[in-house]
Design a protein around this motif. Structure first.
Motif, PDB file in Angstrom:
ATOM      1  N   TYR A   1       0.649  -1.199  -0.284  1.00 27.64           N
ATOM      2  CA  TYR A   1       0.200   0.408  -0.045  1.00 27.64           C
ATOM      3  C   TYR A   1       0.849   1.550   0.484  1.00 27.64           C
ATOM      4  O   TYR A   1       0.692   2.644  -0.184  1.00 27.64           O
ATOM      5  CB  TYR A   1      -0.822  -0.260   1.273  1.00 27.64           C
ATOM      6  N   TRP A   2       2.511   1.649   0.850  1.00 25.91           N
ATOM      7  CA  TRP A   2       3.127   2.586   0.420  1.00 25.91           C
ATOM      8  C   TRP A   2       3.850   2.407  -0.146  1.00 25.91           C
ATOM      9  O   TRP A   2       5.094   1.946   0.249  1.00 25.91           O
ATOM     10  CB  TRP A   2       3.572   1.866   1.564  1.00 25.91           C
ATOM     11  N   ASP A   3       3.825   2.163  -1.981  1.00 27.57           N
ATOM     12  CA  ASP A   3       4.687   2.270  -2.667  1.00 27.57           C
ATOM     13  C   ASP A   3       5.263   4.101  -2.714  1.00 27.57           C
ATOM     14  O   ASP A   3       4.960   4.201  -3.730  1.00 27.57           O
ATOM     15  CB  ASP A   3       3.962   1.692  -4.310  1.00 27.57           C
ATOM     16  N   ILE A   4       6.295   4.125  -2.102  1.00 27.32           N
ATOM     17  CA  ILE A   4       6.358   5.497  -1.695  1.00 27.32           C
ATOM     18  C   ILE A   4       8.156   5.950  -3.380  1.00 27.32           C
ATOM     19  O   ILE A   4       9.125   5.156  -3.120  1.00 27.32           O
ATOM     20  CB  ILE A   4       7.531   5.995  -0.763  1.00 27.32           C
ATOM     21  N   GLN A   5       7.923   6.822  -4.081  1.00 19.43           N
ATOM     22  CA  GLN A   5       9.074   7.142  -4.558  1.00 19.43           C
ATOM     23  C   GLN A   5       9.999   8.011  -4.350  1.00 19.43           C
ATOM     24  O   GLN A   5       8.910   9.292  -4.056  1.00 19.43           O
ATOM     25  CB  GLN A   5       8.991   7.173  -6.364  1.00 19.43           C
ATOM     26  N   ILE A   6      11.132   8.255  -4.695  1.00 20.22           N
ATOM     27  CA  ILE A   6      12.035   9.492  -4.261  1.00 20.22           C
ATOM     28  C   ILE A   6      12.533  10.470  -5.832  1.00 20.22           C
ATOM     29  O   ILE A   6      12.766   9.250  -6.420  1.00 20.22           O
ATOM     30  CB  ILE A   6      13.020   9.741  -3.031  1.00 20.22           C
ATOM     31  N   GLY A   7      11.576  11.715  -5.821  1.00 21.47           N
ATOM     32  CA  GLY A   7      11.969  12.369  -7.233  1.00 21.47           C
ATOM     33  C   GLY A   7      13.116  13.561  -6.290  1.00 21.47           C
ATOM     34  O   GLY A   7      13.501  13.256  -5.458  1.00 21.47           O
ATOM     35  N   TYR A   8      13.343  14.412  -7.583  1.00 18.23           N
ATOM     36  CA  TYR A   8      13.512  15.729  -6.943  1.00 18.23           C
ATOM     37  C   TYR A   8      13.197  16.811  -7.487  1.00 18.23           C
ATOM     38  O   TYR A   8      12.491  16.607  -8.919  1.00 18.23           O
ATOM     39  CB  TYR A   8      15.309  15.589  -8.129  1.00 18.23           C
ATOM     40  N   GLN A   9      13.531  18.122  -7.264  1.00 13.84           N
ATOM     41  CA  GLN A   9      13.054  19.461  -7.839  1.00 13.84           C
ATOM     42  C   GLN A   9      13.758  20.350  -7.911  1.00 13.84           C
ATOM     43  O   GLN A   9      15.133  20.803  -7.230  1.00 13.84           O
ATOM     44  CB  GLN A   9      11.671  19.658  -7.466  1.00 13.84           C
ATOM     45  N   THR A  10      13.421  21.344  -8.429  1.00 13.32           N
ATOM     46  CA  THR A  10      14.770  22.056  -8.624  1.00 13.32           C
ATOM     47  C   THR A  10      14.040  23.640  -8.515  1.00 13.32           C
ATOM     48  O   THR A  10      12.389  24.114  -9.137  1.00 13.32           O
ATOM     49  CB  THR A  10      15.630  22.492  -9.733  1.00 13.32           C
ATOM     50  N   ARG A  11      15.126  25.098  -8.660  1.00 12.70           N
ATOM     51  CA  ARG A  11      14.418  26.609  -8.843  1.00 12.70           C
ATOM     52  C   ARG A  11      15.332  27.107  -9.322  1.00 12.70           C
ATOM     53  O   ARG A  11      16.026  27.719  -8.484  1.00 12.70           O
ATOM     54  CB  ARG A  11      13.322  26.592  -7.702  1.00 12.70           C
ATOM     55  N   GLN A  12      14.990  28.224 -10.143  1.00 13.10           N
ATOM     56  CA  GLN A  12      15.964  29.699 -10.129  1.00 13.10           C
ATOM     57  C   GLN A  12      16.329  30.845  -9.275  1.00 13.10           C
ATOM     58  O   GLN A  12      15.362  30.978  -8.790  1.00 13.10           O
ATOM     59  CB  GLN A  12      15.299  30.491 -11.656  1.00 13.10           C
ATOM     60  N   VAL A  13      17.832  31.016  -8.980  1.00  5.98           N
ATOM     61  CA  VAL A  13      18.599  32.035  -8.208  1.00  5.98           C
ATOM     62  C   VAL A  13      18.881  33.188  -8.983  1.00  5.98           C
ATOM     63  O   VAL A  13      20.103  32.908  -9.283  1.00  5.98           O
ATOM     64  CB  VAL A  13      18.446  31.500  -6.774  1.00  5.98           C
TER      65      VAL A  13
END
Length: 825
Positions: A288-300
């Motif tokens: 029931y707990w199928d957790i996937q780790i990803g990534y995210q970015t932002r501009q400075v």
């Protein structure tokens, strides 16, 4: 004469020494009018028709009395005025209406100057409106009416106006910090109210103050460049190539570590293998707990004031914001398909709750990860009805109650005082009790059985089948009315006790005897008989407990001569008409009469043709200078009820002097002539009356056969007619029983009356309940054999000679011996 009149005036009041002072005051100068207080309001009837008078005489200003001719006649004040004659029963009609106190108003002190400093307040006065009014409609009336019963309440009182209290505030708090770190800003400070203003004191001042504050000037270089931080991008999964490379690098590292450990420690390699298998199983169990780790970015970025992008080094920042971070991949909740509906929870038919419930469910395949939406409902319920025509009604249970017991006062008394618990013949507030029990309600099921019976009778061809259904119905009726386990009834519990009231015995109270009536025939239908009676009556003012049979006699009679059924009754007198057509002096008054019967009711005047008509009454019409007397008062009550050798009844009446005689007028009579006495109740003290005994027991009258058994008498059901008798004798007062001919036969009370006998009430009990259950399992050790019991309840107690209740309401018997439990070792 003109010079003398200026000092002469009319006086109003009581003329105490007028005759003695006339001679020496006749030629004295300076005279005046004297007025005394108004006399008591007189009149025949209560209300506004009364008259009050006062004495008015002419007197010198020095106080001595002179002749009336020395004063100006047009200026003579009135010596008579209409007034409101107050009677005792006016107390129920009039009363003081007291208004509320007005606001306290200041009054000037003796010094007429206010003190410089207020210490204890300022003296004042407050008033209120007080009016005599009629209670029924609130219309104002004269104060004299209310003052007759109660003095007029005070209309003003002293009061104290408190000193003015100004608003008191605390000191200001310190100034706050400047709102800006560079350039011009604001700072403030506050204070609070210690005591608010009261009684017209001065208002509070401002509680907040502001002022401008100046800091160091702002540097122009800092504002040339600014740092802009963009929003985070959506969470995304790394590329598959990078994932494969990462997994390959991880496997190569694990193989190198395994080789190193295999050379060094074979047991450690086995432990690592087991741990990998456990981790693989845990990942499968937590599907029931199928957790996937990803990534995210932002501009400075760093931006110049003109909008152009510059290098990050131009923005002087100690620590730049991060531009890359890990995140969890969002997943929505996933559920399975609905399961089949469960069977309906209700397999029988019930009118109160005709429908049952059925449910279906579903399971979660994937729990929500990072999503705001919750999982949908996993269970669903809906109403359902059992299918088919042959669905039997449900067996329902309900509470039943017995009759209320008789009202008893002693249980409540025993709670307050144990010594009063066994008293009998008590009255007042008491308590009634009843018993409640649970039964099987049989309305729906009985109608269902009757329907089955009709179907069986229509379908069956043999008599044996047709006779079976009524037996089933009767058997169920008995089952439905017998007591069952109280836990089967789920409805609200009926009350088992209630308050009641036993009326306390009251004594018979009667009014006073009326006056003796005229001498009338015993029966006006037979006036030839010379026997006559005078009657007097009284009435019952308070009914006693148990009816009027316990009251004394209400009629008394005395024998008299020359009876008559009708006589003239004087209602009043006409105006006094002087003799010889004079304007005043002796005269006569014609009485106003009506014809009345022996009961005092007005009848036709022709019936009094044989009665003696009242003669005119001698009267005196007062002349202007004559002594003025009031009307005669009503005759007082008679001093004795009858006359004998040593007793004689007397009545009195009186009148008073309203104005003394003037010069040449008829003088006032002496005090003895202001009262009159006459004889009354001249009949002998031989008084007779009928005396009744108590009514006997109601005995059934067999001669009355056609009587409806469902009739009611005084609200109670009755079943037969009976008769009651009592003893009636003629009694002479203070002597005893005499012959019945001494009392008026027409007024003889009845000696026989019909009565109705109440119906018999048999004792009614419920059938016995089912036997309580015996223990079904084996008993350990030598436990004693238990008993089972059953009971029944009295629904109606017997009354009026009905069948008594059975002695046994509870039965018990021993259970069969339970098997002893086997023990093993």
């Amino acid at each position: 004469m003109e010079g003398r009149e200026c000092d002469i005036n009319w006086h109003q009041g009581i003329k105490s020494s007028a005759v003695e002072m006339r001679s020496k005051n006749q030629n004295s100068p300076g005279k005046g009018i004297h007025a005394g207080p108004w006399g008591r309001c007189m009149g025949d009837e209560c209300g506004p028709g009364g008259i009050q008078t006062r004495a008015v005489w002419c007197a010198h200003v020095e106080g001595w009395t002179t002749l009336p001719t020395n004063c100006k006649q047009p200026e003579r004040p009135d010596n008579q005025q209409s007034c409101f004659r107050v009677c005792d029963w006016h107390k129920e009609l009039y009363d003081w209406q007291i208004g509320s106190w007005n606001q306290c108003q200041p009054v000037l002190s003796r010094s007429h100057e206010k003190p410089l400093e207020c210490l204890r307040g300022e003296e004042g006065i407050q008033t209120r409106d007080i009016t005599c009014i009629q209670k029924s409609n609130g219309v104002p009336a004269e104060d004299v009416i209310c003052e007759y019963f109660e003095p007029k309440p005070r209309q003003e009182q002293a009061c104290l106006i408190p000193c003015r209290q100004d608003c008191i505030v605390a000191e200001f708090a310190p100034w706050s910090e400047c709102s800006k770190t560079c350039g011009n800003g604001l700072q403030h400070r506050t204070r609070h109210v210690v005591a608010p203003p009261q009684f017209g004191g001065s208002a509070c001042p401002n509680l907040t103050e502001f002022q401008i504050c100046q800091s160091s000037p702002c540097a122009a270089e800092e504002s040339l460049y600014s740092l802009n931080v963009g929003p985070w991008s959506a969470c995304s999964v790394p590329h598959s190539r990078q994932v494969r490379q990462a997994r390959k690098r991880g496997k190569n590292k694990d193989k190198e570590k395994d080789r190193e450990k295999a050379v060094r420690d074979p047991e450690a390699r086995e432990l690592i293998k087991k741990k990998r298998n456990r981790n693989r199983q845990n990942r499968q169990e937590n599907k029931y707990w199928d957790i996937q780790i990803g990534y995210q970015t932002r501009q400075v970025t760093c931006t110049h004031r003109n909008g152009k992008t510059a290098a990050l080094s131009f923005c002087k920042q100690d620590k730049l914001p991060i531009t890359f971070q890990s995140c969890v991949i969002t997943k929505e909740c996933q559920v399975s398909e609905w399961s089949e509906w469960t069977p309906c929870s209700k397999t029988c038919f019930d009118m109160t709750t005709p429908k049952g419930n059925r449910t279906r469910s579903r399971t979660i395949k994937q729990l929500p990860v990072g999503s705001e939406s919750e999982c949908p409902q996993l269970e669903e319920t809906e109403q359902c009805v059992s299918q088919g025509d042959g669905v039997a009604p449900c067996i329902t249970y309900g509470w039943r109650t017995t009759e209320w017991t008789e009202c008893r006062v002693d249980p409540l008394l025993s709670q307050q005082d144990k010594r009063r618990g066994n008293q009998t013949a008590l009255c007042g507030g008491g308590i009634q009790t009843r018993e409640m029990y649970c039964v099987q309600a049989n309305e729906n099921l009985l109608s269902y059985l009757n329907t089955l019976k009709e179907k069986e009778e229509s379908q069956s061809q043999s008599k044996s089948k047709a006779s079976a259904a009524p037996l089933l119905s009767i058997t169920f009726e008995i089952t439905a009315s017998r007591p069952v386990d109280r836990r089967l009834c789920t409805g609200p519990l009926p009350s088992t006790s209630q308050l009641c009231h036993i009326p306390c015995p009251t004594e018979c109270e009667t009014s006073a005897w009326s006056a003796w009536g005229p001498c009338t025939y015993e029966s006006c239908d037979d006036p030839q008989a010379k026997k006559g009676f005078k009657l007097r009556k009284r009435r019952i003012t308070n009914e006693p407990t148990g009816g009027t049979g316990n009251c004394p006699h209400l009629l008394e009679a005395i024998p008299c001569e020359e009876p008559s059924c009708y006589d003239w009754k004087i209602m009043g007198l006409e105006e006094c008409i002087p003799d010889n057509e004079k304007t005043c002096g002796p005269g006569t008054q014609v009485p106003v009469v009506v014809c009345v019967n022996s009961d005092g009711d007005e009848v036709d005047r022709q019936l009094c043709r044989d009665a003696i008509y009242p003669i005119p009454v001698v009267c005196e019409a007062p002349c202007p200078k004559d002594c003025v007397l009031s009307m005669w008062s009503a005759w007082s009550s008679c001093s004795h009820t009858c006359s004998g050798k040593t007793t004689e009844g007397k009545q009195m009446r009186a009148r008073s002097i309203l104005a003394y005689a003037g010069e040449g007028g008829i003088q006032c009579p002496n005090s003895s002539a202001l009262q009159e006495t006459r004889s009354c109740n001249e009949h002998s003290c031989t008084v007779y009356h009928w005396q009744t005994g108590p009514w006997g027991q109601c005995i059934e009258d067999t001669s009355v056969s056609a009587f409806n058994s469902s009739a009611s008498w005084n609200g109670e059901a009755t079943c037969s007619v009976g008769m009651q008798t009592r003893k009636v004798i003629c009694v002479r007062v203070n002597v005893g029983q005499v012959g019945p001919k001494k009392c008026p036969e027409s007024l003889r009370p009845e000696t026989v009356r019909p009565c109705l006998l109440p119906c018999r009430k048999d004792c009614i009990v419920t059938p016995f309940s089912d036997w309580t259950l015996c223990p079904s399992s084996c008993q350990e050790g030598g436990v004693a054999v238990k008993k089972q019991s059953r009971h029944r309840v009295i629904i109606q107690l017997p009354a009026n000679g009905g069948r008594e209740c059975p002695d046994s309401l509870f039965e018990e018997k021993e259970c069969e011996a339970s098997p002893v439990c086997y023990s093993y070792r």
